[in-house]
Motif scaffolding. Structure first.
Motif, PDB file in Angstrom:
ATOM      1  N   TYR A 153       0.827  -1.203   0.000  1.00  0.00           N
ATOM      2  CA  TYR A 153       0.000   0.000   0.000  1.00  0.00           C
ATOM      3  C   TYR A 153       0.864   1.257   0.000  1.00  0.00           C
ATOM      4  O   TYR A 153       2.077   1.211   0.244  1.00  0.00           O
ATOM      5  N   PHE A 154       0.217   2.390  -0.275  1.00  0.00           N
ATOM      6  CA  PHE A 154       0.819   3.718  -0.159  1.00  0.00           C
ATOM      7  C   PHE A 154       0.067   4.473   0.932  1.00  0.00           C
ATOM      8  O   PHE A 154      -1.158   4.351   1.056  1.00  0.00           O
ATOM      9  N   HIS A 155       0.806   5.267   1.712  1.00  0.00           N
ATOM     10  CA  HIS A 155       0.196   6.064   2.770  1.00  0.00           C
ATOM     11  C   HIS A 155       0.711   7.490   2.676  1.00  0.00           C
ATOM     12  O   HIS A 155       1.923   7.735   2.714  1.00  0.00           O
ATOM     13  N   TYR A 194      -4.811   6.554   1.820  1.00  0.00           N
ATOM     14  CA  TYR A 194      -4.319   5.197   1.554  1.00  0.00           C
ATOM     15  C   TYR A 194      -4.712   4.696   0.166  1.00  0.00           C
ATOM     16  O   TYR A 194      -5.881   4.800  -0.240  1.00  0.00           O
ATOM     17  N   LEU A 195      -3.724   4.123  -0.528  1.00  0.00           N
ATOM     18  CA  LEU A 195      -3.927   3.359  -1.755  1.00  0.00           C
ATOM     19  C   LEU A 195      -3.490   1.929  -1.472  1.00  0.00           C
ATOM     20  O   LEU A 195      -2.389   1.705  -0.954  1.00  0.00           O
ATOM     21  N   VAL A 196      -4.315   0.952  -1.839  1.00  0.00           N
ATOM     22  CA  VAL A 196      -4.049  -0.442  -1.478  1.00  0.00           C
ATOM     23  C   VAL A 196      -3.983  -1.329  -2.719  1.00  0.00           C
ATOM     24  O   VAL A 196      -4.749  -1.155  -3.666  1.00  0.00           O
ATOM     25  N   ASN A 197      -3.044  -2.268  -2.690  1.00  0.00           N
ATOM     26  CA  ASN A 197      -2.967  -3.303  -3.717  1.00  0.00           C
ATOM     27  C   ASN A 197      -4.067  -4.326  -3.419  1.00  0.00           C
ATOM     28  O   ASN A 197      -4.014  -5.033  -2.419  1.00  0.00           O
ATOM     29  N   MET A 198      -5.068  -4.402  -4.292  1.00  0.00           N
ATOM     30  CA  MET A 198      -6.210  -5.288  -4.054  1.00  0.00           C
ATOM     31  C   MET A 198      -5.792  -6.755  -3.954  1.00  0.00           C
ATOM     32  O   MET A 198      -6.461  -7.567  -3.312  1.00  0.00           O
ATOM     33  N   ILE A 216      -3.217  -3.357   9.101  1.00  0.00           N
ATOM     34  CA  ILE A 216      -4.622  -2.948   9.142  1.00  0.00           C
ATOM     35  C   ILE A 216      -4.737  -1.566   8.505  1.00  0.00           C
ATOM     36  O   ILE A 216      -4.069  -0.621   8.920  1.00  0.00           O
ATOM     37  N   ILE A 217      -5.599  -1.451   7.496  1.00  0.00           N
ATOM     38  CA  ILE A 217      -5.776  -0.201   6.750  1.00  0.00           C
ATOM     39  C   ILE A 217      -7.207   0.285   6.924  1.00  0.00           C
ATOM     40  O   ILE A 217      -8.155  -0.477   6.694  1.00  0.00           O
ATOM     41  N   PRO A 218      -7.418   1.540   7.343  1.00  0.00           N
ATOM     42  CA  PRO A 218      -8.791   2.042   7.522  1.00  0.00           C
ATOM     43  C   PRO A 218      -9.491   2.263   6.180  1.00  0.00           C
ATOM     44  O   PRO A 218      -8.856   2.608   5.178  1.00  0.00           O
ATOM     45  N   ILE A 219     -10.795   2.038   6.171  1.00  0.00           N
ATOM     46  CA  ILE A 219     -11.621   2.353   5.006  1.00  0.00           C
ATOM     47  C   ILE A 219     -12.530   3.502   5.402  1.00  0.00           C
ATOM     48  O   ILE A 219     -13.339   3.365   6.322  1.00  0.00           O
ATOM     49  N   SER A 220     -12.415   4.633   4.755  1.00  0.00           N
ATOM     50  CA  SER A 220     -13.263   5.763   5.107  1.00  0.00           C
ATOM     51  C   SER A 220     -14.631   5.634   4.426  1.00  0.00           C
ATOM     52  O   SER A 220     -14.790   4.936   3.412  1.00  0.00           O
ATOM     53  N   ARG A 221     -15.624   6.277   4.985  1.00  0.00           N
ATOM     54  CA  ARG A 221     -17.018   6.121   4.568  1.00  0.00           C
ATOM     55  C   ARG A 221     -17.236   6.297   3.056  1.00  0.00           C
ATOM     56  O   ARG A 221     -17.953   5.497   2.440  1.00  0.00           O
ATOM     57  N   PRO A 222     -16.660   7.321   2.404  1.00  0.00           N
ATOM     58  CA  PRO A 222     -16.948   7.514   0.971  1.00  0.00           C
ATOM     59  C   PRO A 222     -16.507   6.359   0.070  1.00  0.00           C
ATOM     60  O   PRO A 222     -16.971   6.246  -1.062  1.00  0.00           O
ATOM     61  N   TYR A 223     -15.608   5.500   0.565  1.00  0.00           N
ATOM     62  CA  TYR A 223     -15.051   4.431  -0.280  1.00  0.00           C
ATOM     63  C   TYR A 223     -15.630   3.049   0.029  1.00  0.00           C
ATOM     64  O   TYR A 223     -15.341   2.091  -0.699  1.00  0.00           O
ATOM     65  N   ARG A 224     -16.419   2.918   1.085  1.00  0.00           N
ATOM     66  CA  ARG A 224     -16.826   1.586   1.551  1.00  0.00           C
ATOM     67  C   ARG A 224     -17.667   0.829   0.534  1.00  0.00           C
ATOM     68  O   ARG A 224     -17.389  -0.326   0.208  1.00  0.00           O
TER      69      ARG A 224
END
Length: 244
Positions: A153-155, A194-198, A216-224
């Motif tokens: 991932y990228f942070h 955060y950008l994540v490798n699926m 552990i990477i958080p998922i914010s509401r707009p992306y869920r």
């Protein structure tokens, strides 16, 4: 590119059959392969200890001395190799819980069905991506390059972006939007930072992701909603599975 496949089974006839299947599968899909065959877990790991790696490891579970589960743990825990696609084979079906920590691509019952093996290989190829896909970035005066398939991932923190791979982390100056524009389609934004490798997702919960290395990477509401839809789409397309 040429995909490297390792087979480990103590039955010579089984190895010959699997090798034949693999050659037909790769040839049918216009892909090149290099296949190595081992008849014990010890010789397999000795080969890995020399710095060699495989794109696919096809491992029999019931091996003497060092079994397939031990090899898988060596690949994941000692080598820190999360990229290798591990396929377990066995004549028995009672190993599901033992294999969980190794995160194999699949578990196939002997005798192998060639069509089923082909489906698993094609799914693994999607997860691997292509080795020609690299992300280039600059740290000071140094230009660096890393295989996209190895990136977890990228942070982003302010103007600094952290790049986290299966073996190390690094930081450079940039914007996450510019980073995403230069990445393959299997990278997804899950949070403004955060950008994540699926391909590295182990489990998707409502508010967070767990990656293959335990991060552990958080998922914010707009992306869920969009993220879950894309994971389901990948599951339907490849026959793979993520916990949702």
């Amino acid at each position: 590119m040429k995909y490297k496949v390792g087979i480990c089974d103590d039955e010579i006839i089984t190895c010959e059959k699997i090798e034949g299947m693999l050659r037909r599968i790769f040839e049918k899909n216009n892909l090149k392969t290099e296949i190595s065959v081992f008849y014990s877990g010890k010789t397999y790991t000795q080969y890995l200890q020399k710095g060699n790696t495989f794109d696919f490891s096809i491992l029999d579970i019931e091996l003497f001395e060092m079994n397939g589960v031990d090899i898988g743990k060596y690949i994941r825990d000692i080598q820190k190799d999360l990229r290798t696609q591990i396929i377990y084979i066995s004549s028995k079906t009672r190993y599901a819980m033992e294999l969980f920590s190794v995160q194999p691509l699949d578990f196939l019952i002997k005798p192998l069905d060639e069509n089923m093996l082909e489906g698993v290989i094609l799914r693994g190829l999607q997860y691997l991506g292509t080795s020609q896909e690299y992300y280039d970035y600059q740290v000071g005066q140094n230009l660096k390059s890393v295989s996209c398939a190895d990136i977890l991932y990228f942070h982003s923190e302010g103007r600094r972006v952290g790049i986290f791979t299966v073996k190390q982390e690094d930081h450079f100056y940039g914007r996450l939007t510019n980073v995403k524009a230069r990445l393959p389609a299997y990278f997804e934004q899950v949070h403004k930072s955060y950008l994540v490798n699926m391909n590295m997702i182990k489990e998707c919960r409502y508010e967070e992701l767990q990656l293959m290395n335990g991060s552990i990477i958080p998922i914010s509401r707009p992306y869920r909603n969009s993220l879950r839809a894309k994971i389901l789409e990948r599951k339907m397309r490849t026959g793979g599975s993520h916990d949702l």
